[in-house]
Design a protein around this motif. Sequence first.
Motif, PDB file in Angstrom:
ATOM      1  N   TYR A  35       0.837  -1.199   0.000  1.00 46.74           N
ATOM      2  CA  TYR A  35       0.000   0.000   0.000  1.00 46.74           C
ATOM      3  C   TYR A  35       0.877   1.256   0.000  1.00 46.74           C
ATOM      4  CZ  TYR A  35      -3.544   3.363   1.520  1.00 46.74           C
ATOM      5  OH  TYR A  35      -4.376   4.445   1.608  1.00 46.74           O
ATOM      6  N   VAL A 122       3.134   4.008   7.438  1.00 47.01           N
ATOM      7  CA  VAL A 122       2.156   2.979   7.103  1.00 47.01           C
ATOM      8  C   VAL A 122       2.598   1.679   7.772  1.00 47.01           C
ATOM      9  CG1 VAL A 122       1.020   1.701   5.240  1.00 47.01           C
ATOM     10  CG2 VAL A 122       1.704   4.086   4.876  1.00 47.01           C
ATOM     11  N   THR A 150      -1.302   5.326   8.623  1.00 45.85           N
ATOM     12  CA  THR A 150      -2.288   4.460   7.985  1.00 45.85           C
ATOM     13  C   THR A 150      -2.031   3.049   8.490  1.00 45.85           C
ATOM     14  OG1 THR A 150      -2.313   5.836   6.005  1.00 45.85           O
ATOM     15  CG2 THR A 150      -3.172   3.598   5.778  1.00 45.85           C
ATOM     16  N   VAL A 152      -2.998  -0.744   7.871  1.00 52.35           N
ATOM     17  CA  VAL A 152      -3.554  -1.612   6.833  1.00 52.35           C
ATOM     18  C   VAL A 152      -3.928  -2.953   7.456  1.00 52.35           C
ATOM     19  CG1 VAL A 152      -3.035  -2.783   4.657  1.00 52.35           C
ATOM     20  CG2 VAL A 152      -2.164  -0.459   5.077  1.00 52.35           C
TER      21      VAL A 152
END
Length: 153
Positions: A35, A122, A150, A152
């Motif tokens: 991602y 992330v 973020t 995931v």
Amino acid sequence: MTEQHSHRFERGTDGPKVIVAGVDGSDSSLRAAAYAGGLARRQGALLAVVYVQPVLAGGATLGASVAETTDEIAEELVAQIREATERVKGIFDVRWEFHTFRGDPYSGLVRTADELKADAVVVGASEQAGHRFVGSVAVRLVKSGRWPVTVVP
């Protein structure tokens, strides 16, 4: 009248320049790296993939075997990243670098993100049941409020 502008670092002004992705070999961390790679490609940012080799409390009694195991994991992660980037070369080009060292994963990600002046972090969601109570690396990063984080699944 002359206006002077100081040249100083300003986070997030023209899109991210550095995106840090924390990996540990788990499926969710590898999805997080993929991602982050997509974000980095679209933004023209540097993808800094970070694996912090955990220092286990019992590591002193196990000696070199723990260090060798985490070194092997780091080598395998680099090989996977290189293989993935070679498969999509020319279609999906991303500038990336790999960082690894021993320590606490949360502290290591914080230190790396600070040193690289990261615009975003992330990470994958924790796959360990006990983290509901103690708090995962992802939760701690979000609570620190220092970068957009973020998580995931």
